[in-house]
Design an enzyme around this catalytic site. Structure first.
Site, PDB file in Angstrom:
ATOM      1  N   CYS A 122      -6.344   0.958   2.662  1.00  0.00           N
ATOM      2  CA  CYS A 122      -7.514   2.104   2.696  1.00  0.00           C
ATOM      3  C   CYS A 122      -7.408   2.952   1.490  1.00  0.00           C
ATOM      4  CB  CYS A 122      -7.576   2.957   3.947  1.00  0.00           C
ATOM      5  SG  CYS A 122      -8.153   1.859   5.384  1.00  0.00           S
ATOM      6  N   ASN A 168     -11.949  -2.936   0.185  1.00  0.00           N
ATOM      7  CA  ASN A 168     -10.783  -3.047   1.057  1.00  0.00           C
ATOM      8  C   ASN A 168     -11.466  -3.781   2.474  1.00  0.00           C
ATOM      9  OD1 ASN A 168      -8.246  -3.314   2.293  1.00  0.00           O
ATOM     10  ND2 ASN A 168      -8.877  -1.352   2.996  1.00  0.00           N
ATOM     11  N   GLU A 169     -11.857  -2.417   3.487  1.00  0.00           N
ATOM     12  CA  GLU A 169     -12.027  -3.136   4.800  1.00  0.00           C
ATOM     13  C   GLU A 169     -13.522  -2.577   4.946  1.00  0.00           C
ATOM     14  OE1 GLU A 169      -9.562  -1.210   7.751  1.00  0.00           O
ATOM     15  OE2 GLU A 169      -8.532  -3.197   7.860  1.00  0.00           O
ATOM     16  N   GLU A 192       0.725  -1.213  -0.047  1.00  0.00           N
ATOM     17  CA  GLU A 192      -0.118   0.121  -0.060  1.00  0.00           C
ATOM     18  C   GLU A 192       0.815   1.380   0.034  1.00  0.00           C
ATOM     19  OE1 GLU A 192      -2.811   0.361   3.240  1.00  0.00           O
ATOM     20  OE2 GLU A 192      -3.892   2.246   2.281  1.00  0.00           O
TER      21      GLU A 192
HETATM   22  O1  AHR Z   1      -2.216  -1.383   6.618  1.00  0.00           O
HETATM   23  C1  AHR Z   1      -2.632  -0.015   7.292  1.00  0.00           C
HETATM   24  C2  AHR Z   1      -4.209   0.157   7.057  1.00  0.00           C
HETATM   25  O2  AHR Z   1      -4.873  -0.944   7.864  1.00  0.00           O
HETATM   26  C3  AHR Z   1      -4.870  -0.446   5.476  1.00  0.00           C
HETATM   27  O3  AHR Z   1      -4.852   0.714   4.816  1.00  0.00           O
HETATM   28  C4  AHR Z   1      -6.182  -0.854   5.926  1.00  0.00           C
HETATM   29  O4  AHR Z   1      -6.898  -1.743   5.109  1.00  0.00           O
HETATM   30  C5  AHR Z   1      -6.263  -1.109   7.533  1.00  0.00           C
HETATM   31  O5  AHR Z   1      -6.964  -0.477   8.452  1.00  0.00           O
END
Ligand code: AHR
Length: 657
Positions: free
Chosen positions: A244, A375-376, A49
């Site tokens: 994120c 993603n999350e 990321e």
């Molecule tokens: O790894 C850091 C962050 O942690 C990522 O962007 C997210 O997916 C998670 O909350």
């Protein structure tokens, strides 16, 4: 000795003898001929990321910050340079629709020759090395036929010139000019100067400086030392571009892959969501140039032998921020992005997106097999959007596997809702995240032993042991965290029939520009090192094996018994048994591994041990190899390997069958 003292001394000896357990030998049984699960090549991968300056200022080797003047402050990273009387000035011009994705350029007006210039500070400085070449380029044009020579200098932190060259833009059309610099010094914090010689005006855009020594020597490529650290892991997959960052703080800030492919000067820059996320680690100069875009991610995955795993926005912005969603009946452009991405990766060159891939230099397909949808994300709003995505993707590309979010937590209401719902929907792969204290990892080493074997597969997509809160900038990559992860990962391997993929997160952090810690690999402008957590990942990934076999103590799995955690597998191509075992106790453990099944009575064995007595110990630039695997002798006699596991250690044992 006085009688009284003698009496107390004898009592002390008696107590010590009674309460210090004699060094017992633990017998551990391994069943060689009872295959339990196939370990997929994708088992251990990496999660990339653009956080902590992982892309611009990190993996993407560009040294010039804000090369196209598109940051919200157009001259951020740049400074005017003046010697004596100058008469120079700058004008930021916006071309608007004429070049929509990169509208701004800089008009430099020069009056007194050679006294006026610009400097660029790089990403917390520029890392340059003695006797190495650096390739400068600029897209420029001369205004009203002005004859202006640009003298380019590399300057070290003391202000000394350590390399120079020049270019002379001419004509009214935009053209790319290139020149090479040879550095005669090494500096972490160098900068680039551009002096203007000749009177008149010149227009500049995409001012760039790259080290020539990039990964595979690709012009405009990636930092070789950082890719090498990834390649050394031999990862099964690369998940990109996050995290994120996929979601964006709001939908306008989401990651849009189509804006990251094609000519680099046409990739629209946006603010990085981590720019403003943490007040204690704010990074006002953190943007995404997308020089490292989807094509480069696919290429990187291919270079290091990993399966690409792109994650796409599913019409939802980060739920920790704005929680914006696209109405479910307006998801078409998002879904089209997913379908077009599959065409970009796998489609024939006769298709629109396959043609672009070929034009960028890769006519053969990238062999994409999986995509992450969101993603999350959490809640019914995710299920609603995922359902539309899944239908469209599966209809056109039934063999593409979809990775689903189960939210940011590994248990609780949000997790249970998605876990139950997605299982009922026959989802392919569930992505679980756990940023937890080391104790959680130890306690949960048997998490998957009782999971439903018939449901979706599991992707442990983001995890890291956080010893001091999550994430507050205080947590270090210490040995305590790495050992806990190793113990937990034996549980992932033991359950490889359902846990098909796992990746530590985040991957990279710049020492002067990070927002989140801990991270797997730390770097500055010239160097990089792997944390103890990196070596744990490496030991698992480099010793992946193909088939899980039972390993037990007292007829039970080893997931905390006597502070031991273990898994075993066979590496079929090499015909070897691989045992992975963590000793989380403060004393040595004497172990007798008894191997049951067909093998040589006295087989050859090797052992690698990762350890430190001090749980707070870390690797660092000063001691990058303080905690690295060390080889130890191992011997098998009568199908038994007797060894000692040092206190607080993780070992990988390979036995030739
Ligand atoms: O790894 C850091 C962050 O942690 C990522 O962007 C997210 O997916 C998670 O909350």
């Amino acid at each position: 000795m006085e009688p009284n003292k003698r009496f107390f001394f004898s009592l002390l000896l008696l107590f010590t003898a009674l309460y210090t357990p004699a060094q017992t030998t633990h017998t551990i049984q391994v069943q060689l001929n009872e295959p339990r699960a196939t370990i997929r090549p994708t088992m251990w991968g990496v999660f990339f990321e653009d956080i902590n300056l992982a892309a611009d200022g990190g993996l993407y080797a560009e040294l010039v910050k804000n090369r196209s003047f598109e940051f919200n402050v157009p001259l951020m990273g740049w400074k005017e340079q003046k010697k004596g009387s100058t008469g120079g000035s700058l004008l930021v011009i916006n071309r608007g629709k004429e070049k929509e994705n990169n509208p701004r350029f800089l008009r430099v007006k020069n009056a007194v020759t050679g006294n006026y210039g610009l400097s660029n500070e790089g990403f917390r400085g520029m890392g340059v090395e003695k006797n190495k070449y650096y390739d400068f380029s600029v897209i420029a044009r001369s205004v009203k036929d002005a004859k202006i020579k640009m003298r380019i200098e590399l300057v070290n932190a003391k202000g000394e010139v350590i390399g120079s060259t020049s270019v002379e833009p001419s004509g009214a059309a935009w053209k790319k000019y290139k020149a090479a610099l040879l550095s005669n010094g090494t500096d972490q914090k160098a900068q680039l100067n551009i002096w203007f010689e000749g009177k008149g005006e010149v227009d500049l855009d995409m001012v760039s400086l790259f080290p020539r020594d990039t990964w595979k020597n690709r012009p405009g490529g990636l930092r070789a030392d950082l890719v090498q650290l990834l390649a050394d892991l031999k990862p099964g997959f690369v998940r990109f571009p996050g995290g994120c960052i996929v979601e964006g703080r709001d939908l306008a800030n989401r990651y849009q892959w189509k804006k990251t492919v094609g000519n680099v000067e046409d990739r629209e820059l946006i603010i990085n969501r981590w720019n403003t996320e943490f007040a204690n680690r704010s990074a006002p100069d953190y943007f995404q140039s997308f020089g490292l875009g989807f094509y480069e991610y696919f290429l990187l995955s291919e270079d290091i032998g990993a399966t690409p795993l792109p994650i796409l926005n599913c019409g939802m912005a980060c739920q920790f921020n704005t929680s914006e969603v696209v109405p479910a009946d307006q998801l078409d452009p998002y879904i089209q992005d997913a379908l077009d991405l599959i065409e970009f990766a796998n489609g024939p060159v006769s298709t629109k997106w396959g043609k672009l891939r070929a034009a960028m230099g890769h006519p053969s397909p990238f062999n994409l097999k999986m995509i992450g949808v969101g993603n999350e994300q959490w809640g019914p709003q995710y299920v609603e959007r995922y359902t539309v995505f899944a239908k469209a993707i599966k209809q056109k590309y039934p063999s593409i596997q979809l990775v689903n979010s189960t939210g940011p937590y590994s248990d609780g209401e949000l997790f249970n809702f998605l876990n139950d719902t997605l299982r009922k929907m026959n989802a392919d792969i569930l992505d679980e995240h756990y940023y937890k204290p080391p104790e959680w990892f130890l306690k949960n080493a048997a998490r998957y032993d009782t999971y439903d074997r018939s449901g979706p597969k599991i992707f442990a997509g983001e995890y890291a042991a956080h010893s001091v809160g999550i994430p507050n900038g205080k947590t270090k990559n210490n040995w305590r965290s790495a050992l806990a992860e190793a113990a937990f990962m034996t549980g992932l391997e033991r359950n490889a029939d359902i846990v098909n993929m796992a990746s530590y997160a985040p991957l990279f952090a710049h020492v002067d520009g990070w927002q989140w810690s801990p991270d797997l690999i730390w770097f500055d402008n010239l160097q990089s090192y792997g944390t103890p957590n990196y070596y744990v990942q490496k030991m698992f990934s480099n010793n992946r094996g193909t088939t899980v076999v039972p390993i037990q103590m007292n007829n039970a799995v080893i997931a905390g018994q006597d502070s031991l955690y273990a898994s075993a597998c066979i590496d079929k191509p090499r015909n070897e048994l691989i045992i992975k075992i963590a000793n989380t106790f403060h004393q040595t453990k004497r172990i007798s591994f008894v191997m049951n099944g067909s093998m040589d009575q006295n087989a050859k064995a090797t052992m690698q041990v990762l350890r430190n007595d001090e749980m707070n110990a870390v690797n660092s630039f000063e001691q990058p190899t303080l905690i690295v695997p060390v080889n130890k002798d191992a011997e098998v006699k009568n199908k038994t390997l007797n060894t000692e596991l040092p206190p607080y250690s993780f070992s990988v044992i390979r036995v030739k069958l």
